[in-house]
Design a protein around this motif. Sequence first.
Motif, PDB file in Angstrom:
ATOM      1  N   ARG A  55       0.837  -1.205   0.000  1.00 57.24           N
ATOM      2  CA  ARG A  55       0.000   0.000   0.000  1.00 57.24           C
ATOM      3  C   ARG A  55       0.871   1.253   0.000  1.00 57.24           C
ATOM      4  O   ARG A  55       0.586   2.220  -0.702  1.00 57.24           O
ATOM      5  N   VAL A  56       1.965   1.244   0.786  1.00 60.33           N
ATOM      6  CA  VAL A  56       2.885   2.382   0.816  1.00 60.33           C
ATOM      7  C   VAL A  56       3.516   2.567  -0.558  1.00 60.33           C
ATOM      8  O   VAL A  56       3.591   3.681  -1.076  1.00 60.33           O
ATOM      9  N   PHE A  57       3.943   1.461  -1.170  1.00 58.12           N
ATOM     10  CA  PHE A  57       4.546   1.509  -2.501  1.00 58.12           C
ATOM     11  C   PHE A  57       3.571   2.096  -3.523  1.00 58.12           C
ATOM     12  O   PHE A  57       3.919   2.991  -4.292  1.00 58.12           O
ATOM     13  N   ILE A  58       2.335   1.616  -3.517  1.00 61.17           N
ATOM     14  CA  ILE A  58       1.326   2.091  -4.468  1.00 61.17           C
ATOM     15  C   ILE A  58       1.038   3.570  -4.245  1.00 61.17           C
ATOM     16  O   ILE A  58       0.933   4.344  -5.201  1.00 61.17           O
ATOM     17  N   THR A  59       0.947   3.982  -2.986  1.00 56.33           N
ATOM     18  CA  THR A  59       0.712   5.401  -2.687  1.00 56.33           C
ATOM     19  C   THR A  59       1.849   6.258  -3.233  1.00 56.33           C
ATOM     20  O   THR A  59       1.613   7.315  -3.832  1.00 56.33           O
ATOM     21  N   ILE A  64       4.117   9.904  -7.373  1.00 54.07           N
ATOM     22  CA  ILE A  64       5.042  10.149  -8.482  1.00 54.07           C
ATOM     23  C   ILE A  64       4.247  10.519  -9.737  1.00 54.07           C
ATOM     24  O   ILE A  64       4.617  11.446 -10.465  1.00 54.07           O
ATOM     25  N   GLY A  65       3.156   9.810  -9.985  1.00 52.70           N
ATOM     26  CA  GLY A  65       2.306  10.135 -11.129  1.00 52.70           C
ATOM     27  C   GLY A  65       1.778  11.556 -11.045  1.00 52.70           C
ATOM     28  O   GLY A  65       1.747  12.282 -12.046  1.00 52.70           O
ATOM     29  N   ILE A  71       4.636  18.333 -13.546  1.00 54.70           N
ATOM     30  CA  ILE A  71       5.763  18.691 -14.407  1.00 54.70           C
ATOM     31  C   ILE A  71       5.280  18.921 -15.833  1.00 54.70           C
ATOM     32  O   ILE A  71       5.643  19.914 -16.481  1.00 54.70           O
ATOM     33  N   ALA A  72       4.445  18.025 -16.340  1.00 53.32           N
ATOM     34  CA  ALA A  72       3.924  18.173 -17.704  1.00 53.32           C
ATOM     35  C   ALA A  72       3.110  19.452 -17.832  1.00 53.32           C
ATOM     36  O   ALA A  72       3.207  20.167 -18.841  1.00 53.32           O
ATOM     37  N   ARG A  73       2.322  19.780 -16.806  1.00 54.78           N
ATOM     38  CA  ARG A  73       1.504  20.994 -16.830  1.00 54.78           C
ATOM     39  C   ARG A  73       2.397  22.229 -16.904  1.00 54.78           C
ATOM     40  O   ARG A  73       2.142  23.161 -17.683  1.00 54.78           O
ATOM     41  N   VAL A  74       3.470  22.248 -16.101  1.00 58.33           N
ATOM     42  CA  VAL A  74       4.396  23.387 -16.113  1.00 58.33           C
ATOM     43  C   VAL A  74       5.068  23.500 -17.473  1.00 58.33           C
ATOM     44  O   VAL A  74       5.192  24.592 -18.041  1.00 58.33           O
ATOM     45  N   ASP A  96      12.939   8.450 -11.342  1.00 51.57           N
ATOM     46  CA  ASP A  96      13.312   7.187 -11.984  1.00 51.57           C
ATOM     47  C   ASP A  96      14.165   6.336 -11.047  1.00 51.57           C
ATOM     48  O   ASP A  96      13.942   5.131 -10.903  1.00 51.57           O
ATOM     49  N   ASN A  97      15.132   6.960 -10.386  1.00 50.48           N
ATOM     50  CA  ASN A  97      15.979   6.240  -9.421  1.00 50.48           C
ATOM     51  C   ASN A  97      15.154   5.710  -8.257  1.00 50.48           C
ATOM     52  O   ASN A  97      15.372   4.591  -7.789  1.00 50.48           O
TER      53      ASN A  97
END
Length: 107
Positions: A55-59, A64-65, A71-74, A96-97
């Motif tokens: 659950r922590v990983f998915i959150t 990140i999404g 970032i794309a909006r900016v 990515d890292n």
Amino acid sequence: MTKENLNRKVEVRFSLSDFQRLKSLSKLANMSISRYVRTACFNKKIDAKFMQEERVFITRIFNIGNNLNQIARVMNAQQKNDELLLRLRITLDHLDNFIDKMLRNDS
């Protein structure tokens, strides 16, 4: 042995077809619907869909999404700015890292 009072109520909603199926199953088992549901509920082991670490990983992946969307909006809102593009590339490298590290720890 004394019989415990059944004085707590939980409301559950079913579609008509599911309710008819529940009614038929309880009749086949020669039980009331309430007793059938209690028996089915407490005599089955239910495995958690995700462990806490998952659950922590998915959150974190969702976060990140969201960061990528920001970032794309900016980038779409501003004209090309070399400094901004460099900062965004560095941020993407960090993300990515992070994803790579999470995936390695998961396996």
